[in-house]
Design a protein around this motif. Structure first.
Motif, short mmCIF file in Angstrom:
data_model
loop_
_atom_site.label_atom_id
_atom_site.label_comp_id
_atom_site.label_asym_id
_atom_site.label_seq_id
_atom_site.Cartn_x
_atom_site.Cartn_y
_atom_site.Cartn_z
N CYS B 119 0.86 -1.17 0.00
CA CYS B 119 0.00 0.00 0.00
C CYS B 119 0.90 1.23 0.00
O CYS B 119 1.85 1.31 0.76
CB CYS B 119 -0.90 0.01 1.23
N ARG B 120 0.60 2.17 -0.88
CA ARG B 120 1.49 3.32 -1.03
C ARG B 120 0.80 4.61 -0.55
O ARG B 120 1.25 5.70 -0.85
CB ARG B 120 1.89 3.43 -2.50
N GLU B 121 -0.33 4.46 0.15
CA GLU B 121 -1.01 5.64 0.68
C GLU B 121 -1.26 5.39 2.16
O GLU B 121 -1.85 4.37 2.52
CB GLU B 121 -2.35 5.84 -0.05
N TYR B 122 -0.79 6.33 3.00
CA TYR B 122 -0.93 6.10 4.44
C TYR B 122 -2.39 5.89 4.78
O TYR B 122 -3.25 6.74 4.50
CB TYR B 122 -0.37 7.29 5.22
N CYS B 123 -2.70 4.72 5.39
CA CYS B 123 -4.11 4.34 5.57
C CYS B 123 -4.43 3.94 7.01
O CYS B 123 -5.46 3.33 7.26
CB CYS B 123 -4.45 3.21 4.61
N GLY B 124 -3.56 4.26 7.93
CA GLY B 124 -3.85 3.93 9.32
C GLY B 124 -2.69 3.25 10.01
O GLY B 124 -1.58 3.17 9.47
N LEU B 125 -2.98 2.75 11.20
CA LEU B 125 -1.93 2.24 12.10
C LEU B 125 -1.05 1.17 11.46
O LEU B 125 0.16 1.22 11.58
CB LEU B 125 -2.62 1.68 13.36
N LEU B 126 -1.65 0.21 10.77
CA LEU B 126 -0.86 -0.90 10.23
C LEU B 126 -0.57 -0.74 8.73
O LEU B 126 -0.35 -1.73 8.03
CB LEU B 126 -1.58 -2.23 10.49
N HIS B 127 -0.59 0.49 8.28
CA HIS B 127 -0.29 0.74 6.86
C HIS B 127 1.03 0.10 6.43
O HIS B 127 1.14 -0.48 5.35
CB HIS B 127 -0.24 2.25 6.62
N TYR B 128 2.01 0.22 7.32
CA TYR B 128 3.35 -0.29 6.99
C TYR B 128 3.33 -1.78 6.69
O TYR B 128 4.21 -2.30 6.00
CB TYR B 128 4.33 -0.01 8.15
N ASN B 129 2.33 -2.47 7.22
CA ASN B 129 2.30 -3.92 7.06
C ASN B 129 1.24 -4.38 6.05
O ASN B 129 0.92 -5.55 5.97
CB ASN B 129 2.02 -4.56 8.43
N MET B 130 0.70 -3.44 5.31
CA MET B 130 -0.33 -3.80 4.32
C MET B 130 0.36 -4.24 3.03
O MET B 130 0.46 -3.49 2.06
CB MET B 130 -1.26 -2.61 4.06
N ARG B 131 0.86 -5.44 3.06
CA ARG B 131 1.63 -5.97 1.94
C ARG B 131 1.01 -7.25 1.42
O ARG B 131 0.24 -7.90 2.13
CB ARG B 131 3.07 -6.27 2.39
N ALA B 132 1.38 -7.60 0.22
CA ALA B 132 0.97 -8.89 -0.34
C ALA B 132 2.09 -9.37 -1.26
O ALA B 132 3.03 -8.62 -1.54
CB ALA B 132 -0.33 -8.73 -1.12
N MET B 133 1.97 -10.60 -1.68
CA MET B 133 3.01 -11.18 -2.53
C MET B 133 2.46 -11.42 -3.93
O MET B 133 1.38 -11.99 -4.09
CB MET B 133 3.46 -12.52 -1.91
N LEU B 134 3.21 -10.95 -4.92
CA LEU B 134 2.84 -11.25 -6.30
C LEU B 134 3.71 -12.41 -6.77
O LEU B 134 4.93 -12.31 -6.76
CB LEU B 134 3.08 -10.02 -7.20
N ILE B 135 3.05 -13.49 -7.14
CA ILE B 135 3.79 -14.66 -7.62
C ILE B 135 3.49 -14.84 -9.12
O ILE B 135 2.33 -15.02 -9.51
CB ILE B 135 3.38 -15.93 -6.84
N ILE B 136 4.54 -14.74 -9.91
CA ILE B 136 4.37 -14.97 -11.35
C ILE B 136 4.93 -16.35 -11.68
O ILE B 136 6.12 -16.61 -11.50
CB ILE B 136 5.06 -13.87 -12.17
N GLU B 137 4.04 -17.21 -12.13
CA GLU B 137 4.41 -18.61 -12.39
C GLU B 137 4.61 -18.87 -13.88
O GLU B 137 4.04 -18.18 -14.72
CB GLU B 137 3.28 -19.53 -11.90
N GLU B 138 5.40 -19.91 -14.16
CA GLU B 138 5.61 -20.35 -15.55
C GLU B 138 4.30 -20.90 -16.13
O GLU B 138 3.57 -21.58 -15.45
CB GLU B 138 6.66 -21.46 -15.59
#
Lengths: 94, 138
Positions: B119-138
């Motif tokens: 997340c690239r927009e400050y959105c609250g207390l846990l903004h820093y941890n609002m992440r996900a993983m992009l997996i690109i598979e064959e």
């Protein structure tokens, strides 16, 4: 006035054409690499769009345009001022 | 050559360059905005503080997005609560996730691997941890 207008139009067209042809353009089919960041003439995937590469390409082009505008305007202003100053000196001497 | 002529020249040069800048910007916008017809749509929903991804086949992923290499994807991005921003730094993807509005952006998957989604927009207390993983598979 007509002469000046004609001159302005000629300059406009000439500069447009020069600037436009001076920079590599992204062709619609994108089969051959002619943009910055890949080997010129190299075959590239027709659909691949590298946003990093594209953004930097635009950045360099815009910086070049900005510096040309700055140089032209500043150069003309300095020239006009300098010429006015020299002319005034001659008048004062007379 | 009088002052007026010089002024006309530099006005001409400047207008010509700025016209070129305008055309270039318009063309660039078109290239970046126009989604290819064969693109697969992924609905991206942001909420405090996680990302949910809905595929066309109805499958849903949370905190992880699995894509196939060599395909084109269109992301329809929205939010359930506050404003977020969907960002994949490695692919220069960045677009706001706004409640009540669907923004779209597209990308092509060229290299298999694991990439960061954040997340690239400050959105609250846990903004820093609002992440996900992009997996690109064959």
């Amino acid at each position: 006035m007509d002469k000046r207008l004609a001159l302005a139009i000629i300059v406009l067209v000439a500069v447009s054409a020069t600037v436009n042809n001076s920079f590599a353009q992204i062709p619609e089919d994108k089969h051959v690499c002619i943009i910055d960041g890949c080997n010129l003439g190299e075959s590239v995937d027709a659909k691949v769009l590298d946003r990093h590469q594209y953004s930097w390409n635009v950045f360099y082009k815009m910086m070049t345009a900005a510096f040309i505008v700055g140089a032209v305007v500043q150069g003309v202003l300095v020239f006009v001022t300098f010429r006015f100053r020299e002319k005034r000196q001659k008048e004062v001497k007379k | 050559m009088g002052h007026a002529t010089l002024e006309w020249i530099y006005v001409g040069v400047v207008i010509a360059i700025l016209t070129w800048v305008g055309v270039e910007a318009w063309t660039g916008e078109k290239i970046l905005e126009e989604v290819p017809e064969d693109a697969e749509t992924i609905k991206v929903i942001g909420q405090q503080w996680l990302w949910t991804f809905e595929h066309e086949d109805g499958s849903v992923e949370v905190g992880k997005l699995t894509l196939k290499v060599g395909k084109t994807y269109k992301f329809e991005v929205t939010s359930k609560d506050v404003i977020h921003a969907f960002n994949i730094p490695s692919h220069a993807i960045l677009i706001d996730a706004v409640p009540g509005r669907v923004n779209h952006i597209w990308m092509e998957t060229t290299t298999p691997g694991e990439y960061l989604i954040q997340c690239r927009e400050y959105c609250g207390l846990l903004h820093y941890n609002m992440r996900a993983m992009l997996i690109i598979e064959e």
